[in-house]
Design an enzyme around this catalytic site. Structure first.
Site, PDB file in Angstrom:
ATOM      1  N   ASN A  23       0.858  -1.187   0.000  1.00  0.00           N
ATOM      2  CA  ASN A  23       0.000   0.000   0.000  1.00  0.00           C
ATOM      3  C   ASN A  23       0.893   1.235   0.000  1.00  0.00           C
ATOM      4  OD1 ASN A  23       0.435   0.931   2.882  1.00  0.00           O
ATOM      5  ND2 ASN A  23      -0.220  -1.187   3.222  1.00  0.00           N
ATOM      6  N   ASP A  28      -4.157  -6.294   4.419  1.00  0.00           N
ATOM      7  CA  ASP A  28      -5.244  -7.137   4.952  1.00  0.00           C
ATOM      8  C   ASP A  28      -5.156  -8.566   4.462  1.00  0.00           C
ATOM      9  OD1 ASP A  28      -6.639  -5.142   6.471  1.00  0.00           O
ATOM     10  OD2 ASP A  28      -7.055  -4.196   4.541  1.00  0.00           O
ATOM     11  N   LYS A  66      11.967 -16.181  -8.523  1.00  0.00           N
ATOM     12  CA  LYS A  66      11.115 -15.236  -9.251  1.00  0.00           C
ATOM     13  C   LYS A  66      10.294 -15.993 -10.287  1.00  0.00           C
ATOM     14  CE  LYS A  66      10.978 -11.285 -12.268  1.00  0.00           C
ATOM     15  NZ  LYS A  66      11.667 -10.420 -13.203  1.00  0.00           N
ATOM     16  N   LYS A 111     -14.437   0.105  14.361  1.00  0.00           N
ATOM     17  CA  LYS A 111     -13.132  -0.576  14.477  1.00  0.00           C
ATOM     18  C   LYS A 111     -12.607  -0.504  15.900  1.00  0.00           C
ATOM     19  CE  LYS A 111     -11.707   0.000   9.765  1.00  0.00           C
ATOM     20  NZ  LYS A 111     -10.888   0.591   8.747  1.00  0.00           N
ATOM     21  N   LYS A 164     -11.911  -4.011  17.742  1.00  0.00           N
ATOM     22  CA  LYS A 164     -10.517  -4.393  17.975  1.00  0.00           C
ATOM     23  C   LYS A 164     -10.087  -4.192  19.430  1.00  0.00           C
ATOM     24  CE  LYS A 164      -9.331  -3.359  13.168  1.00  0.00           C
ATOM     25  NZ  LYS A 164      -8.196  -3.595  12.284  1.00  0.00           N
TER      26      LYS A 164
HETATM   27  O1  C5P Z   1      -7.058  -1.927   8.182  1.00  0.00           O
HETATM   28  P1  C5P Z   1      -7.902  -1.346   9.263  1.00  0.00           P
HETATM   29  O2  C5P Z   1      -8.637  -0.116   8.801  1.00  0.00           O
HETATM   30  O3  C5P Z   1      -8.758  -2.345   9.955  1.00  0.00           O
HETATM   31  O4  C5P Z   1      -6.844  -0.787  10.325  1.00  0.00           O
HETATM   32  C1  C5P Z   1      -7.216  -0.184  11.536  1.00  0.00           C
HETATM   33  C2  C5P Z   1      -6.123  -0.409  12.561  1.00  0.00           C
HETATM   34  O5  C5P Z   1      -5.851  -1.788  12.645  1.00  0.00           O
HETATM   35  C3  C5P Z   1      -4.795   0.276  12.275  1.00  0.00           C
HETATM   36  O6  C5P Z   1      -4.280   0.740  13.505  1.00  0.00           O
HETATM   37  C4  C5P Z   1      -3.937  -0.844  11.700  1.00  0.00           C
HETATM   38  O7  C5P Z   1      -2.571  -0.632  11.967  1.00  0.00           O
HETATM   39  C5  C5P Z   1      -4.468  -2.056  12.438  1.00  0.00           C
HETATM   40  N1  C5P Z   1      -4.344  -3.316  11.689  1.00  0.00           N
HETATM   41  C6  C5P Z   1      -3.650  -4.365  12.238  1.00  0.00           C
HETATM   42  N2  C5P Z   1      -3.543  -5.554  11.569  1.00  0.00           N
HETATM   43  C7  C5P Z   1      -4.161  -5.728  10.381  1.00  0.00           C
HETATM   44  C8  C5P Z   1      -4.898  -4.683   9.813  1.00  0.00           C
HETATM   45  C9  C5P Z   1      -4.962  -3.484  10.488  1.00  0.00           C
HETATM   46  O8  C5P Z   1      -3.074  -4.208  13.319  1.00  0.00           O
HETATM   47  N3  C5P Z   1      -4.045  -6.889   9.757  1.00  0.00           N
END
Ligand code: C5P
Length: 401
Positions: free
Chosen positions: A212, A284, A294, A343, A347
């Site tokens: 990204n 993700d 490769k 979120k 989380k």
């Molecule tokens: O990708 P997302 O919008 O869900 O990310 C929100 C938070 O979750 C961010 O702080 C990101 O660093 C964290 N995150 C994570 N592990 C992932 C995806 C996101 O810790 N696989």
């Protein structure tokens, strides 16, 4: 952050004085009030006229000190005037005098006649820097919380040696000054802060990855701000350009590439962290398979099977102890608040930084940023567009409060 702020710059006698010309020029152009004073030996390398021209104000020397044109002694006037005092390059001689409270010229007298934070940027030959007496003076000086250090880096020195002794670069000096002007106190001393930054990479083969556009600038700014405020900082970071990492030479860094590596590093440092701020843009998904060779173009699949990667911050949310604070970022387009709240709850976070990435001067790679910070008690603070360093300070203020 520096507009109309009063910055005093003391120049010592070393060739690195040429780099301070750029610092003074940049500060003056961005609207700071800058006054410069030079020691006698500094004038062997650069002239008062150089700094008078760059700062748009006469530069002071020991001549103006001993022969004051105005009523009040110059060191008192300058000392009272300064909001922050940069000494660069700091020579072994000036360092020794400051460590022992001596004052025999305008620079050292002004240090003693002021109470503002002093930012020190030493520069000297490696053997000089490594002398036991010099290191003793340096360590002793830093026990006084008024002094902030910009440790010299390693590299090619003007004496043709390769080693430690290079003065910090102008962008690093300016970032420190901005931080000190925002928060002159070490208000986070004693706190251990774990940060993540940058965009993780999920490799399909040795040269192709899912990633990204994150550059890591926001995480670097958080590391700078936290370190300047006295916290012990660890930064777990995905690939970030060297010139950005050079801004935080004193921060403990743990480089990683993939989300799985970032998860391992975060888990190992998390138990000791008081605050954890997850600014990394974690991929993700990752390719379901990895080829160590490769892949030839003709073997590339037309459709890529994907596997999900661990949600690192959600995992930390489950392990969190009551004294710990866990803050996430939510990079969003369109409505930023509702998805960020969802979120934060899902989380197990204490707070979340809802960060628009579809506005000009905001989000990935931009020098500036803006956000709405929310916490689980319902507090909501908008951070107006500003530099990432200023936003970092405001996030730390939010967590602290
Ligand atoms: O990708 P997302 O919008 O869900 O990310 C929100 C938070 O979750 C961010 O702080 C990101 O660093 C964290 N995150 C994570 N592990 C992932 C995806 C996101 O810790 N696989």
């Amino acid at each position: 952050m520096v507009k109309h702020r009063r910055i005093l710059v003391g120049i010592g006698g070393g060739i690195a004085a040429y780099k301070v010309c750029e610092v003074v020029s940049t500060l003056a152009k961005t609207g700071a009030e800058v006054r410069v004073l030079l020691t006698h030996s500094a004038q062997q390398f650069v002239s008062p006229l150089t700094f008078a021209t760059l700062s748009r104000h006469p530069a002071d020397t020991d001549d103006t000190f001993w022969n004051p044109q105005q009523g009040r002694p110059r060191h008192i006037e300058l000392g009272e005037w300064a909001e922050v005092f940069l000494i660069a390059p700091l020579t072994a001689n000036t360092l020794g005098k400051l460590a022992h409270g001596l004052a025999d010229n305008l620079l050292t007298n002004t240090v003693l006649a002021s109470t503002c934070p002093v930012l020190l940027a030493p520069a000297m030959n490696t053997d000089m820097w490594e002398q036991v007496a010099v290191q003793r003076n340096w360590q002793q000086l830093l026990t006084d919380s008024r002094y902030h250090s910009l440790n010299p880096g390693a590299g090619i020195l003007a004496c043709d040696r390769i080693g430690k002794g290079r003065m910090a670069e102008p962008p690093e000096i300016i970032a420190h000054l901005q931080s000190l002007l925002y928060q002159p106190q070490r208000d986070l001393q004693g706190k251990t802060i774990l940060l993540s930054a940058g965009g993780t990479r999920e490799y399909l083969d040795p040269v192709r990855f899912i990633g990204n556009p994150s550059t890591g600038k926001m995480g670097i700014a958080l590391a700078q701000a936290a370190q300047h405020r006295g916290a012990t900082v660890t930064l777990v970071h995905a690939p970030i350009e060297d010139h950005l990492l050079a801004l935080i030479p004193e921060v403990r860094r743990v480089p990683v590439t993939s989300a799985a590596e970032m998860q391992r590093a975060m888990l190992s440092h998390f138990p000791l962290a008081d605050w954890t701020i997850m600014a990394a843009a974690v991929a993700d998904v990752s390719p379901a398979t990895y080829s160590s060779e490769k892949l030839p173009k003709r073997s590339l699949p037309t459709q890529l099977p994907l596997a999900s990667v661990p949600d690192i911050v959600a995992d930390l949310g489950q392990r969190k102890q009551p004294h710990q604070r866990l803050i996430g970022f939510a990079a969003q387009t369109g409505d930023i608040v509702a998805p960020a709240l969802e979120k934060m709850q899902r989380k197990g976070l204490d707070a979340i930084v809802a960060n628009p990435v579809d506005l000009p001067n905001s989000g990935f790679g931009s020098e500036q940023n803006q956000a709405i910070v929310l916490d689980k008690q319902g507090k909501k603070v908008a951070i107006a567009p500003c530099s990432k360093l200023l936003m970092a300070h405001q996030i730390l203020d939010f967590v602290k409060s």
